[in-house]
Design an enzyme around this catalytic site. Structure first.
Site, mmCIF file in Angstrom:
data_model
loop_
_atom_site.group_PDB
_atom_site.id
_atom_site.type_symbol
_atom_site.label_atom_id
_atom_site.label_comp_id
_atom_site.label_asym_id
_atom_site.label_seq_id
_atom_site.Cartn_x
_atom_site.Cartn_y
_atom_site.Cartn_z
ATOM 1 N N ASN A 1 0.970 -1.076 -0.128
ATOM 2 C CA ASN A 1 -0.056 0.035 -0.243
ATOM 3 C C ASN A 1 0.761 1.241 0.042
ATOM 4 O O ASN A 1 1.948 1.338 0.585
ATOM 5 C CB ASN A 1 -0.688 -0.033 1.200
ATOM 6 C CG ASN A 1 -1.743 -1.278 1.288
ATOM 7 O OD1 ASN A 1 -1.817 -1.909 0.238
ATOM 8 N ND2 ASN A 1 -2.553 -1.493 2.291
ATOM 9 N N HIS B 1 5.827 -0.642 -2.804
ATOM 10 C CA HIS B 1 5.315 0.003 -3.868
ATOM 11 C C HIS B 1 5.540 1.403 -3.950
ATOM 12 O O HIS B 1 4.887 2.340 -4.458
ATOM 13 C CB HIS B 1 3.979 -0.103 -4.411
ATOM 14 C CG HIS B 1 3.834 -1.784 -4.634
ATOM 15 N ND1 HIS B 1 2.636 -2.384 -4.801
ATOM 16 C CD2 HIS B 1 4.824 -2.573 -5.141
ATOM 17 C CE1 HIS B 1 2.834 -3.690 -5.209
ATOM 18 N NE2 HIS B 1 3.974 -3.804 -5.365
ATOM 19 N N CYS C 1 15.622 15.873 -12.432
ATOM 20 C CA CYS C 1 16.715 16.365 -11.393
ATOM 21 C C CYS C 1 16.553 15.328 -10.119
ATOM 22 O O CYS C 1 15.542 14.762 -10.162
ATOM 23 C CB CYS C 1 16.773 18.036 -11.065
ATOM 24 S SG CYS C 1 15.251 18.485 -9.845
ATOM 25 N N ASN D 1 -8.431 -12.815 4.215
ATOM 26 C CA ASN D 1 -9.047 -11.990 2.970
ATOM 27 C C ASN D 1 -10.570 -12.355 2.974
ATOM 28 O O ASN D 1 -11.090 -13.312 3.489
ATOM 29 C CB ASN D 1 -8.281 -12.694 1.782
ATOM 30 C CG ASN D 1 -8.512 -11.711 0.357
ATOM 31 O OD1 ASN D 1 -9.616 -11.317 0.051
ATOM 32 N ND2 ASN D 1 -7.404 -11.427 -0.038
HETATM 33 N N1 APR Z 1 -10.548 -7.299 4.339
HETATM 34 C C1 APR Z 1 -9.596 -8.274 3.822
HETATM 35 N N2 APR Z 1 -9.411 -8.445 2.715
HETATM 36 C C2 APR Z 1 -10.145 -7.570 1.966
HETATM 37 C C3 APR Z 1 -10.951 -6.536 2.590
HETATM 38 C C4 APR Z 1 -11.276 -6.429 4.074
HETATM 39 N N3 APR Z 1 -12.035 -5.503 4.357
HETATM 40 N N4 APR Z 1 -11.593 -6.013 1.454
HETATM 41 C C5 APR Z 1 -10.872 -6.446 0.170
HETATM 42 N N5 APR Z 1 -10.169 -7.517 0.411
HETATM 43 C C6 APR Z 1 -9.134 -8.244 -0.566
HETATM 44 C C7 APR Z 1 -9.949 -8.549 -1.613
HETATM 45 O O1 APR Z 1 -10.590 -9.883 -1.520
HETATM 46 C C8 APR Z 1 -8.743 -8.558 -2.789
HETATM 47 O O2 APR Z 1 -8.083 -9.990 -2.471
HETATM 48 O O3 APR Z 1 -8.356 -7.255 -0.726
HETATM 49 C C9 APR Z 1 -7.654 -7.742 -1.953
HETATM 50 C C10 APR Z 1 -7.608 -6.562 -2.616
HETATM 51 O O4 APR Z 1 -6.804 -6.922 -3.923
HETATM 52 P P1 APR Z 1 -6.325 -5.719 -4.818
HETATM 53 O O5 APR Z 1 -7.218 -4.605 -5.095
HETATM 54 O O6 APR Z 1 -5.803 -6.267 -5.952
HETATM 55 O O7 APR Z 1 -5.081 -4.997 -4.114
HETATM 56 P P2 APR Z 1 -3.296 -5.569 -3.937
HETATM 57 O O8 APR Z 1 -3.283 -7.073 -3.885
HETATM 58 O O9 APR Z 1 -2.932 -4.705 -2.699
HETATM 59 O O10 APR Z 1 -2.891 -5.045 -5.331
HETATM 60 C C11 APR Z 1 -1.375 -5.143 -5.491
HETATM 61 O O11 APR Z 1 -1.526 -3.928 -7.562
HETATM 62 O O12 APR Z 1 -2.204 -2.234 -8.804
HETATM 63 C C12 APR Z 1 -1.404 -2.644 -8.010
HETATM 64 O O13 APR Z 1 0.465 -1.360 -6.868
HETATM 65 C C13 APR Z 1 -1.009 -1.930 -6.702
HETATM 66 O O14 APR Z 1 -0.137 -2.398 -4.535
HETATM 67 C C14 APR Z 1 -1.160 -2.567 -5.460
HETATM 68 C C15 APR Z 1 -0.907 -4.004 -6.161
#
Ligand code: APR
Length: 260
Positions: free
Chosen positions: A122, A139, A150, A233
């Site tokens: 994040n 990230h 620069c 998750n």
């Molecule tokens: N509690 C637990 N899990 C959750 C919740 C919650 N309240 N809400 C959503 N999720 C889960 C979703 O089920 C999903 O698997 O969080 C996950 C979010 O996934 P992504 O949107 O793909 O986010 P992330 O895995 O952090 O993405 C990775 O991708 O776009 C790039 O650089 C960006 O850091 C990011 C990377």
């Protein structure tokens, strides 16, 4: 699965399919309580309960663009104004949000575990705001900007930005200090995360779709080196079958329950 002499179904060993959520919670809590070294990988899901949209969830699109269409050097070259418009929108949204019980649980866990490493994908800064001492930001950080020409780099918390795309005093474009698709992760930060994964006894993965590399390989590395992997998750992910314990539910509910 085998049948006992009484005809009752028994299982040769505990598995995710056979244990209840409560059993899994108790088991995960026990593993964490007795571990000297714990690593945690978080993703956008941990900030979802703070009101920050995830990337791949139903609210993940911005003006019909996917993150992959905007978070890349190509997209920035093609239309820096559009990319900055997206970041300006996200910065304004995040600025109004607060950490949630999931972020705070990880601060408490850091106090509880002798060797604790928090690794995050994040860029929202909510782990810092909650009080985590040294989140390894794979990230980057949405609150830092740097010049495309620069060496200027600085924290910038202005929302909304007065000029889009923002420019450096040298006249060149500023960009968010974020690792975009196709770019290398900060080497020292990733090395530290790698080492933490290699030495962890328990590796917790919370709120990530586990789709983006190389972050997604860290829990697999940890498992290979002997760690127990605990996944938190709302949904099943590609990592779920490789996890020792899957705790379905919102991170803000589940993580506080893992504390001693
Ligand atoms: N509690 C637990 N899990 C959750 C919740 C919650 N309240 N809400 C959503 N999720 C889960 C979703 O089920 C999903 O698997 O969080 C996950 C979010 O996934 P992504 O949107 O793909 O986010 P992330 O895995 O952090 O993405 C990775 O991708 O776009 C790039 O650089 C960006 O850091 C990011 C990377």
């Amino acid at each position: 699965m085998i049948l006992s002499p009484e005809g009752v179904r028994v299982f040769p060993e505990a598995s995710i399919e056979t244990m209840t959520n409560t059993d899994n919670l108790i088991r995960a809590k026990g593993l964490i309580a007795s571990a000297e070294r714990v690593a945690v990988l978080t993703g956008a899901g941990i900030s979802a309960e703070s009101g920050v949209p995830t990337f791949r969830g139903k609210d993940g699109l911005w003006k019909n663009y996917r993150a992959e269409d905007l978070a890349s050097p190509e997209a920035f070259r093609k239309d820096p104004g559009l990319v900055w418009e997206w970041y300006d929108w996200r910065r304004s949204l995040i600025a109004a949000r607060q950490p949630n019980p999931g972020h705070y649980a990880l601060v408490k866990l850091e106090e509880q575990v002798p060797a604790f490493t928090l690794i995050t994908q994040n860029v929202d800064g909510l782990h810092d705001l909650a009080g985590s001492s040294h989140p390894l930001k794979l990230h980057g950080d949405i609150w830092t900007v740097r010049c495309t020409r620069c060496t200027y780099t600085d924290i910038n918390r202005q929302t909304p930005l007065p000029e889009i795309p923002p420019r450096c005093d040298c006249g060149s474009l500023l960009r968010p200090d974020i690792i975009w698709f196709g770019e290398a992760l900060p080497e020292a930060t990733f090395r530290e995360a790698w080492q933490a994964a290699e030495s962890a006894e328990v590796f917790i993965v919370a709120g990530t779709s586990a789709l983006v590399q190389p972050a997604a390989s860290l829990p697999l590395l940890a498992a290979k080196k002997g760690a127990k992997v605990v996944e938190v998750n709302l949904e099943e992910t590609p990592l779920s079958p490789h996890s020792d314990i899957v705790l379905p539910g919102p991170a803000g509910d589940v993580l506080p329950q893992l504390l001693a």
